[in-house]
Design an enzyme around this catalytic site. Sequence first.
Site, PDB file in Angstrom:
ATOM      1  N   TRP A  43      49.611  29.231  15.857  1.00 29.17           N
ATOM      2  CA  TRP A  43      48.128  29.517  15.751  1.00 29.17           C
ATOM      3  C   TRP A  43      47.329  29.344  16.959  1.00 29.17           C
ATOM      4  CZ3 TRP A  43      48.273  33.097  12.429  1.00 29.17           C
ATOM      5  CH2 TRP A  43      49.154  32.731  11.269  1.00 29.17           C
ATOM      6  N   ASP A  81      40.222  24.544  15.882  1.00 25.98           N
ATOM      7  CA  ASP A  81      40.714  25.178  14.686  1.00 25.98           C
ATOM      8  C   ASP A  81      41.314  24.024  13.649  1.00 25.98           C
ATOM      9  OD1 ASP A  81      41.977  26.446  12.583  1.00 25.98           O
ATOM     10  OD2 ASP A  81      43.354  27.438  14.067  1.00 25.98           O
ATOM     11  N   LYS A 102      42.902  26.035   2.219  1.00 27.43           N
ATOM     12  CA  LYS A 102      43.851  24.971   2.270  1.00 27.43           C
ATOM     13  C   LYS A 102      43.070  23.667   1.507  1.00 27.43           C
ATOM     14  CE  LYS A 102      46.096  26.841   5.877  1.00 27.43           C
ATOM     15  NZ  LYS A 102      47.207  27.673   6.198  1.00 27.43           N
TER      16      LYS A 102
END
Lengths: 356, 356
Positions: A102, A169, A193
Site C-alpha cells: 500500500w 495511512d 478494519k
Amino acid sequence: MKKHNYSAGPSILPQEVFEKASQAVLNFNNSGLSILEISHRSKDFVAVMDEARSLALELLGLQGKGYQALFLQGGASTAFLMAPYNLLKENGKAAYLDSGTWATAAIKEAKLFGETVVVGSSKDDNYNHIPKGYEIPADADYFHCTSNNTIFGTQMKEFPATNIPVVCDMSSDIFSRELDFSKFDLIYAGAQKNMGPAGTTLVVVKEEILGKNGRTIPSMLDYTKHIKAESMYNTPSVFAVYVSLLTLQWIKEKGGIAAVEKLNNAKAELLYAEIDRNPLFKGAAAVEDRSNMNVTFLLTNPDHTATFDALWKEAGISGLPGHRSVGGYRASIYNAMPIESVQVLVDVMKALETKV
Amino acid sequence: MKKHNYSAGPSILPQEVFEKASQAVLNFNNSGLSILEISHRSKDFVAVMDEARSLALELLGLQGKGYQALFLQGGASTAFLMAPYNLLKENGKAAYLDSGTWATAAIKEAKLFGETVVVGSSKDDNYNHIPKGYEIPADADYFHCTSNNTIFGTQMKEFPATNIPVVCDMSSDIFSRELDFSKFDLIYAGAQKNMGPAGTTLVVVKEEILGKNGRTIPSMLDYTKHIKAESMYNTPSVFAVYVSLLTLQWIKEKGGIAAVEKLNNAKAELLYAEIDRNPLFKGAAAVEDRSNMNVTFLLTNPDHTATFDALWKEAGISGLPGHRSVGGYRASIYNAMPIESVQVLVDVMKALETKV
C-alpha cells in the site's frame, strides 16, 4: 456453529454493532424509516455525522487541537492521490517510506504530482520488516508512512521525529493502540478494519497544513471544501458512517483505545507465543516489527498444509489464508476479535502436533 | 403508522429490499457472517458484484454493445471531475447543458480541465425548464447533460442528436423510464434515488471512448483501471453494492424498466392532475418539462402553509418540503414509491380545500 472471522478487511465488527445496524435498516431511531432511506440532511443523520466526527477526535485525543475529522468516500486509495494534491507544492517534493504494497501504491500516485523521494524501503526483503535508519529531507513538503502493513504483518512501533508534516495511512491499525496522534498532521484510514464496514474513509487533518500548496484542487479532492461543508460536501455514505459511529461508541464503552489496546496485546501475545513455541510454525515478519493486527505465519513443512487447513476449517475459522505475496497464513485480530477466538486458533495449531 | 417517504435522496427503496438487507447484516447468504464483515474478494461477494454489473447493463438494454458497468464511490460529484479527466483532451473542449444546480457543479469541475462551452442554460428562469434550441459544437470532445433535475423538478424528454460522445448524469431518474441508452457513451448515477442507498455510484461507459485524451490519470479516477479490475480496483462499498443488486433484482421481477415506467407515469399523472385541478396549488416547472420523479409545486397562497404542513404531517408524509432554491414542495416519487402513497398526498391536497 460459531464462526471465527480472521479476514483482513472488510473484517469482523462487534456483534452488538451488527444487531443495531440490522435494526436500523428496518427502523432507524424509531422513526418508522430505514437508515437507508433517510435524507443525509435530516436532523437525525446530521447528529450521527457530528457525533462520529467528534468521537473520532475524542478517542484519538485530538479534540481542541486544531484537527478536523471527515468521513469521505473512495478508501485509502483515493487518499493516496488526495494527500499530494492537497500538500505537495508544484515544484516541491514529498518523502515516502516504502514499507509494503500500500505504501508502494501511495508512492505511485504521489509521483504523478511531483518529486517523490523514497527515504527507505524493505522491498528487497519482501517487506518482512519496517525500514529503519533513514533520513527525511528537511525541505520536503511532507513525510508519508503506513503504520501497519496488512499484507506483510509488520507494524511501525516508532515514528520518526521530523519538523515537516507527517501523513500516515492508518487503515489497518487506527483505534487499536495508543499513540501521540498529535505528532501526525494527516491521518487517513479506510473504515473496513477497526472502524466500520467498507464504504467510508476517516480523514483526520490538522487544518493549518491545508491550503498552502498553491494548486487548484477539484472540489471532491479538496480537504478544505469537505471541512467547510462539515463532511457533507456531497451525499456521504450514510449507512457506513452510521455503523462507524456504532463501532466508535463500542470502543468508548470498552474504555477507549487504552482498554482495547490491552486486549489487543493479549491476543497478539497469545498467538505469537504459539507460533514461536510450536515447531510446525514460523512467523513471517521480523520479530521486532510484528503487527498486533495482522499475524502472518507459515508452516515449517508445507506438506502439512492440507491437514492444517482441514483442522481450522472444522473449527469454524474463516479468512485465514495469507496474501499471495507472502503465502502461508494471516490471522487478522482486529479490535472486535474476541480472545476466545484466538484461543480456538491456538488450540488448532496445538492439535496439528498430534496429527502429523 | 405507515410513513410515506417523499425524500429527494437518499430516498425510499422497496420494503422487501430493506428486509433482505437487514437480514444480510446479521447473516449473509446463510454463511454465518454479516455482509459487513465478509471479504470483498470472497466468492459470495464477487458473485454480488458480477451480477449487479451484469444486471445493470441488462436492464438498460446494453449487454453485448461494448459497455461496462462499474460500481464506484464518491457520488456523482466525483463523476463531475472524472468525466473531463477521462474524456477532455489537453487542448480540447467540452460542451455542457446548464439545466440546474448539479449541471452547474459539473461545469465548474470541467473548467478546471479545459475549455468548457455552455451550449444552453435556463439559469435566468431559475431553471424552471430545460434549455432548448441549442447547438452542440461538432468539434467538442463530448456533450454533457443532466437527464433529471432533482431540485427544480424538470426532466429531459428528448436528447439531442450529435456525433460526439454523450455524457449524462442520470442520478435521479436512472431505471425509471425506457430510453435508447445506446445513444449515451457515459452514464453515471449516484445510487441513492432509484437504485440503492448512498455510498455507491453506477457508471456505465462505452469502452471505446476511453484512453484517448492523452492525460495521465490518477488510478482511482481512471475508468480504464476500474474496468480492468472488474470494479474492484480497491475495496468497493460492499453493502451499498449489495443493496443496489437487491433493488435491481426487484426492478427485474416487476417486469423491468418498461413495467416500472408505466407505474411511474400513473403516479406522476395522478399528482400533476391534482396540482392542475386544485386552485390552491400550482406547479413550479414548465409543463412540457415536468419531471416524473420530482414533482415540484407551490401553494398559490402562502398563508395556507401552516395548515397544509400540519395536514401532510398528520397523514404520515415526510420529506415534502422543497429545496430552498425553489421553495414550496417537492414530492419525489421514485420507483419504490407506491401509488397508494401518492393517493394519500392527493387526498391531503383535496382536504386542504375544505380547511381554508
